[in-house]
Design a protein around this motif. Structure first.
Motif, mmCIF file in Angstrom:
data_model
loop_
_atom_site.group_PDB
_atom_site.id
_atom_site.type_symbol
_atom_site.label_atom_id
_atom_site.label_comp_id
_atom_site.label_asym_id
_atom_site.label_seq_id
_atom_site.Cartn_x
_atom_site.Cartn_y
_atom_site.Cartn_z
ATOM 1 N N MET A 1 25.405 -8.353 3.532
ATOM 2 C CA MET A 1 26.612 -8.099 4.616
ATOM 3 C C MET A 1 27.268 -9.370 4.643
ATOM 4 N N SER A 2 28.485 -9.494 4.581
ATOM 5 C CA SER A 2 29.336 -10.555 4.626
ATOM 6 C C SER A 2 29.110 -11.322 6.005
ATOM 7 N N VAL A 3 29.525 -12.743 5.926
ATOM 8 C CA VAL A 3 29.640 -13.370 6.972
ATOM 9 C C VAL A 3 30.974 -14.142 7.142
ATOM 10 N N LYS A 4 31.498 -14.241 8.247
ATOM 11 C CA LYS A 4 32.916 -15.015 8.323
ATOM 12 C C LYS A 4 32.415 -16.188 9.234
ATOM 13 N N GLY A 5 33.531 -17.145 9.006
ATOM 14 C CA GLY A 5 33.498 -18.534 9.576
ATOM 15 C C GLY A 5 34.723 -18.936 9.915
ATOM 16 N N SER A 6 34.996 -19.960 10.726
ATOM 17 C CA SER A 6 36.369 -20.398 10.897
ATOM 18 C C SER A 6 36.237 -21.816 11.604
ATOM 19 N N CYS A 7 37.229 -22.400 11.351
ATOM 20 C CA CYS A 7 37.278 -23.773 12.120
ATOM 21 C C CYS A 7 37.316 -23.604 13.706
ATOM 22 N N HIS A 8 37.378 -24.520 14.404
ATOM 23 C CA HIS A 8 37.522 -24.636 16.018
ATOM 24 C C HIS A 8 38.670 -23.743 16.448
ATOM 25 N N CYS A 9 39.884 -24.010 15.986
ATOM 26 C CA CYS A 9 41.066 -23.325 16.344
ATOM 27 C C CYS A 9 41.356 -22.192 15.743
ATOM 28 N N GLY A 10 40.823 -21.837 14.688
ATOM 29 C CA GLY A 10 41.092 -20.648 13.911
ATOM 30 C C GLY A 10 41.946 -20.562 12.941
ATOM 31 N N ALA A 11 42.636 -21.632 12.599
ATOM 32 C CA ALA A 11 43.593 -21.974 11.637
ATOM 33 C C ALA A 11 43.023 -21.823 10.067
ATOM 34 N N ILE A 12 41.926 -22.196 9.981
ATOM 35 C CA ILE A 12 41.058 -21.938 8.791
ATOM 36 C C ILE A 12 40.068 -20.952 8.913
ATOM 37 N N GLN A 13 40.088 -19.696 8.057
ATOM 38 C CA GLN A 13 39.264 -18.764 8.068
ATOM 39 C C GLN A 13 38.476 -18.540 6.751
ATOM 40 N N GLU A 15 34.783 -16.109 4.491
ATOM 41 C CA GLU A 15 33.881 -15.496 4.661
ATOM 42 C C GLU A 15 33.080 -15.662 3.161
ATOM 43 N N VAL A 16 31.853 -15.511 3.309
ATOM 44 C CA VAL A 16 30.822 -15.437 2.074
ATOM 45 C C VAL A 16 30.111 -14.038 2.279
ATOM 46 N N GLU A 17 29.741 -13.646 0.951
ATOM 47 C CA GLU A 17 29.372 -12.525 0.822
ATOM 48 C C GLU A 17 27.982 -12.057 1.554
ATOM 49 N N THR A 18 26.960 -13.290 1.519
ATOM 50 C CA THR A 18 25.762 -13.192 2.429
ATOM 51 C C THR A 18 25.684 -14.117 3.188
ATOM 52 N N GLY A 19 24.755 -13.966 4.108
ATOM 53 C CA GLY A 19 24.239 -15.102 5.072
ATOM 54 C C GLY A 19 23.569 -15.976 4.176
ATOM 55 N N PRO A 20 23.574 -17.478 4.629
ATOM 56 C CA PRO A 20 22.680 -18.261 3.863
ATOM 57 C C PRO A 20 21.208 -18.194 4.088
ATOM 58 N N THR A 21 20.289 -18.709 3.210
ATOM 59 C CA THR A 21 19.028 -18.351 3.096
ATOM 60 C C THR A 21 18.233 -19.812 3.153
ATOM 61 N N GLU A 22 19.077 -20.722 3.170
ATOM 62 C CA GLU A 22 18.578 -22.219 3.025
ATOM 63 C C GLU A 22 19.659 -23.142 3.441
ATOM 64 N N LEU A 23 19.423 -24.105 4.169
ATOM 65 C CA LEU A 23 20.470 -24.946 4.734
ATOM 66 C C LEU A 23 20.026 -26.693 4.100
ATOM 67 N N THR A 24 21.220 -27.073 3.837
ATOM 68 C CA THR A 24 20.905 -28.778 3.175
ATOM 69 C C THR A 24 21.429 -29.529 4.292
ATOM 70 N N ASP A 25 20.859 -30.488 4.631
ATOM 71 C CA ASP A 25 21.085 -31.675 5.563
ATOM 72 C C ASP A 25 21.357 -33.066 4.704
ATOM 73 N N CYS A 26 22.172 -33.707 4.363
ATOM 74 C CA CYS A 26 22.199 -34.601 3.461
ATOM 75 C C CYS A 26 22.787 -36.017 4.384
ATOM 76 N N ASN A 27 22.212 -36.924 3.945
ATOM 77 C CA ASN A 27 22.352 -38.193 4.749
ATOM 78 C C ASN A 27 23.437 -39.244 3.971
ATOM 79 N N CYS A 28 24.187 -38.748 3.314
ATOM 80 C CA CYS A 28 25.275 -39.511 2.354
ATOM 81 C C CYS A 28 26.413 -39.948 3.647
ATOM 82 N N SER A 29 26.973 -41.221 3.087
ATOM 83 C CA SER A 29 27.938 -41.629 4.206
ATOM 84 C C SER A 29 28.943 -40.685 4.579
ATOM 85 N N PHE A 30 29.536 -39.764 3.909
ATOM 86 C CA PHE A 30 30.337 -38.711 4.286
ATOM 87 C C PHE A 30 29.616 -37.622 5.131
ATOM 88 N N CYS A 31 28.634 -37.023 4.736
ATOM 89 C CA CYS A 31 27.942 -36.042 5.617
ATOM 90 C C CYS A 31 27.348 -36.443 6.827
#
Length: 122
Positions: A1-13, A15-31
């Motif tokens: 089942m697809s899952v939608k996402g958007s930025c706070h104001c909704g200007a960028i929307q 969709e991904v085919e399925t929900g994530p099964t694993e998350l990544t938390d990176c500590n690089c300077s940008f992330c």
């Protein structure tokens, strides 16, 4: 089942085919400064629902990847990078990283989180 996402104001929307099964938390300077929590997808599983010209892009360093964000509200939405799972940049197999905090009606709490030491490993 697809899952939608958007930025706070909704200007960028998106969709991904399925929900994530694993998350990544990176500590690089940008992330770390952005507060990223991401999931990775094949490009064929990601669909930008907004016109590409509404998306702003930031690149830095060796320009290996593209960090996309909304120029209106500033939310980081997704990125495009080579696959680094082998330890080397594989440009033949790019991946899309999405900011999972932007997914609509999707509970992230039961998903495992992989901690990536981007600060020291890159």
């Amino acid at each position: 089942m697809s899952v939608k996402g958007s930025c706070h104001c909704g200007a960028i929307q998106f969709e991904v085919e399925t929900g994530p099964t694993e998350l990544t938390d990176c500590n690089c300077s940008f992330c770390a400064k952005r507060g990223n929590l991401v999931a990775y997808y094949q490009p064929s599983s990601f669909k930008l629902l907004t016109a590409r010209d509404r998306v702003s892009t930031y690149q830095w360093g060796a320009y290996m990847g593209s960090h996309h964000h909304c120029s209106i509200c500033g939310c980081g939405t997704h990125g495009e990078f080579p696959d680094f799972s082998s330890g080397e940049a594989d440009y033949d197999h790019p991946r899309i990283s999405i900011n999972v905090r932007l997914l609509e009606n999707f509970d992230l709490s039961p998903l495992p989180v992989v901690y990536l030491n981007g600060r020291d490993d890159w």
